[in-house]
Design a protein around this motif. Structure first.
Motif, mmCIF file in Angstrom:
data_model
loop_
_atom_site.group_PDB
_atom_site.id
_atom_site.type_symbol
_atom_site.label_atom_id
_atom_site.label_comp_id
_atom_site.label_asym_id
_atom_site.label_seq_id
_atom_site.Cartn_x
_atom_site.Cartn_y
_atom_site.Cartn_z
ATOM 1 N N TYR A 14 -0.623 -3.110 8.366
ATOM 2 C CA TYR A 14 0.058 -4.290 8.900
ATOM 3 C C TYR A 14 1.390 -3.885 9.526
ATOM 4 O O TYR A 14 1.927 -2.807 9.248
ATOM 5 C CB TYR A 14 0.240 -5.380 7.843
ATOM 6 N N GLY A 71 -6.529 -11.267 -0.999
ATOM 7 C CA GLY A 71 -5.331 -11.025 -1.794
ATOM 8 C C GLY A 71 -4.382 -10.050 -1.115
ATOM 9 O O GLY A 71 -3.157 -10.226 -1.163
ATOM 10 N N LEU A 72 -4.941 -9.040 -0.468
ATOM 11 C CA LEU A 72 -4.105 -8.091 0.266
ATOM 12 C C LEU A 72 -3.383 -8.768 1.428
ATOM 13 O O LEU A 72 -2.187 -8.535 1.654
ATOM 14 C CB LEU A 72 -4.960 -6.933 0.779
ATOM 15 N N GLN A 94 -1.542 1.035 3.828
ATOM 16 C CA GLN A 94 -1.800 1.041 2.392
ATOM 17 C C GLN A 94 -3.161 1.677 2.115
ATOM 18 O O GLN A 94 -4.166 1.318 2.733
ATOM 19 C CB GLN A 94 -1.775 -0.382 1.829
ATOM 20 N N TRP A 152 -10.525 -9.779 -2.869
ATOM 21 C CA TRP A 152 -9.511 -8.722 -2.913
ATOM 22 C C TRP A 152 -8.879 -8.542 -1.537
ATOM 23 O O TRP A 152 -7.662 -8.358 -1.435
ATOM 24 C CB TRP A 152 -10.123 -7.406 -3.388
ATOM 25 N N ARG A 167 -2.624 -11.951 1.728
ATOM 26 C CA ARG A 167 -1.627 -12.907 1.222
ATOM 27 C C ARG A 167 -0.419 -12.190 0.638
ATOM 28 O O ARG A 167 0.727 -12.585 0.893
ATOM 29 C CB ARG A 167 -2.277 -13.809 0.183
ATOM 30 N N SER A 168 -0.659 -11.147 -0.157
ATOM 31 C CA SER A 168 0.464 -10.463 -0.798
ATOM 32 C C SER A 168 1.349 -9.771 0.228
ATOM 33 O O SER A 168 2.547 -9.607 0.000
ATOM 34 C CB SER A 168 -0.046 -9.460 -1.833
ATOM 35 N N ALA A 169 0.764 -9.382 1.367
ATOM 36 C CA ALA A 169 1.547 -8.737 2.429
ATOM 37 C C ALA A 169 2.234 -9.754 3.338
ATOM 38 O O ALA A 169 3.035 -9.365 4.195
ATOM 39 C CB ALA A 169 0.651 -7.826 3.261
ATOM 40 N N GLY A 170 1.922 -11.030 3.185
ATOM 41 C CA GLY A 170 2.533 -12.047 4.037
ATOM 42 C C GLY A 170 2.025 -12.034 5.460
ATOM 43 O O GLY A 170 2.746 -12.399 6.392
#
Length: 344
Positions: A331, A129-130, A316, A126, A132-135
């Motif tokens: 981030y 995933g955070l 977040q 997870w 990666r999804s945030a770039g």
């Protein structure tokens, strides 16, 4: 864009300033390494010779980081000239950096302080995933324990990690990770920060090169002690002094510096670190005419030297973040480039 040869020359000058070979590997000691000292292998590959072990517990913490001695002014002038030479041929480098306390696996076992969370090896995908999804391209991670490191290695083979496998377990709990398709490792070091009861724990700092532009950036990641085992304010204050000393030393190379971490302090950390350095926070605030911390500040931080521009800052909470950790996921968008690194 400048070639890797120019950056390797910078690394050589940095190493010579500390009186060591550019190919040598940073070793542990009770005294912190010079911030422009010995270098780690530039491959960044998993299993490369790693960071140093944790310093022996003791009463008085080790001395702060200091700049190199004899000949350092000349060497640092050379480094500034080389850095400016590279900057003259570069476009702005933009990237996203994060800090995340991933909640160590030991805290979520049966009987642990956070046993209501899923196991560390369940939560680590997870966390990835955070990222990666945030770039995110570079992240400072805290409480990254062996079960979580194993998951990161297995599920994110394109991400490198420092300290590497040769480091002590407690030192690896606070790591810097980066997308190796975008950044390459030039140097990797650790420095001691007093943790619980003042016992020193090694924290990482690395010099990474952006593969697209050739621009080098220093990244420092730290975790200062909480009051979980009794009042620790004196150790947090000492930790901030050491972090400030290191950042000041690294900034003297005229290379941008980004500091991430769980500092376990809010306004007290911000006011201290901005009084001791020229760092500014991605969250805002300032130290002009007194300390003015950013509103709604927590204990997790992203900061940069004046040659680092923060274009966006995100915190977040809730949802997947709240299932992954007891900390928010932070981030920021960063820009560095010729306009930032130019000297007088």
């Amino acid at each position: 864009m400048r070639s890797a040869r120019a950056l390797s020359t910078v690394v050589a000058v940095v190493a010579v300033a500390a009186g060591c070979s550019p190919a040598s590997v940073s070793q542990a000691s009770q005294q912190p390494p010079s911030p422009v000292g010995s270098t780690a292998p530039a491959s960044g590959a998993p299993g490369a010779p790693g960071g140093p072990a944790t310093g022996a517990p003791g009463g008085a913490p080790p001395s702060p980081v200091t700049l190199p001695g004899k000949g350092s002014r000349q060497s640092l002038r050379q480094l500034r000239d080389l850095t400016q030479s590279m900057a003259d041929g570069m476009t702005t480098t933009s990237f996203r950096v994060a800090t995340f306390n991933v909640l160590g696996a030991s805290h979520t076992v049966a009987g642990g302080r956070h046993s209501g969370f899923a196991a560390g090896q369940v939560r680590m995908p997870w966390a990835l995933g955070l990222l990666r999804s945030a770039g995110v391209e570079v992240a400072g991670l805290q409480e990254l324990q062996p079960p979580q490191i194993d998951v990161l290695r297995r599920l994110a083979p394109g991400w490198d990690l420092f300290p590497t496998a040769g480091a002590a377990r407690i030192s690896r709990a606070n790591s810097i990770t980066w997308d190796s398709t975008r950044w390459s490792l030039l140097q990797g070091h650790t420095f001691p920060v007093p943790y619980f009861f003042g016992h020193p724990v090694q924290m990482p700092y690395v010099l990474l090169e952006n593969r697209a532009t050739g621009l080098p950036v220093w990244f420092v990641n730290a975790h200062n002690p909480a009051d979980a085992h009794g009042p620790a304010q004196q150790w947090r204050a000492e930790a901030v002094r050491r972090e400030a000393n290191l950042v000041t030393s690294l900034a003297a190379t005229d290379i941008p510096v980004v500091l991430t971490g769980d500092m376990n302090d809010r306004a007290d950390f911000f006011c201290a670190i901005t009084a001791l350095t020229e760092l500014h926070a991605a969250a805002g605030g300032d130290h002009d005419g007194g300390c003015h911390p950013p509103a709604g500040v927590g204990v997790d931080w992203i900061l940069g030297t004046p040659d680092v521009s923060f274009d966006r800052f995100v915190v977040q909470r809730g949802g997947l973040v709240a299932r992954t950790s007891d900390h928010p996921f932070l981030y920021a968008d960063v820009s560095v480039g010729p306009s930032q690194v130019e000297g007088p």
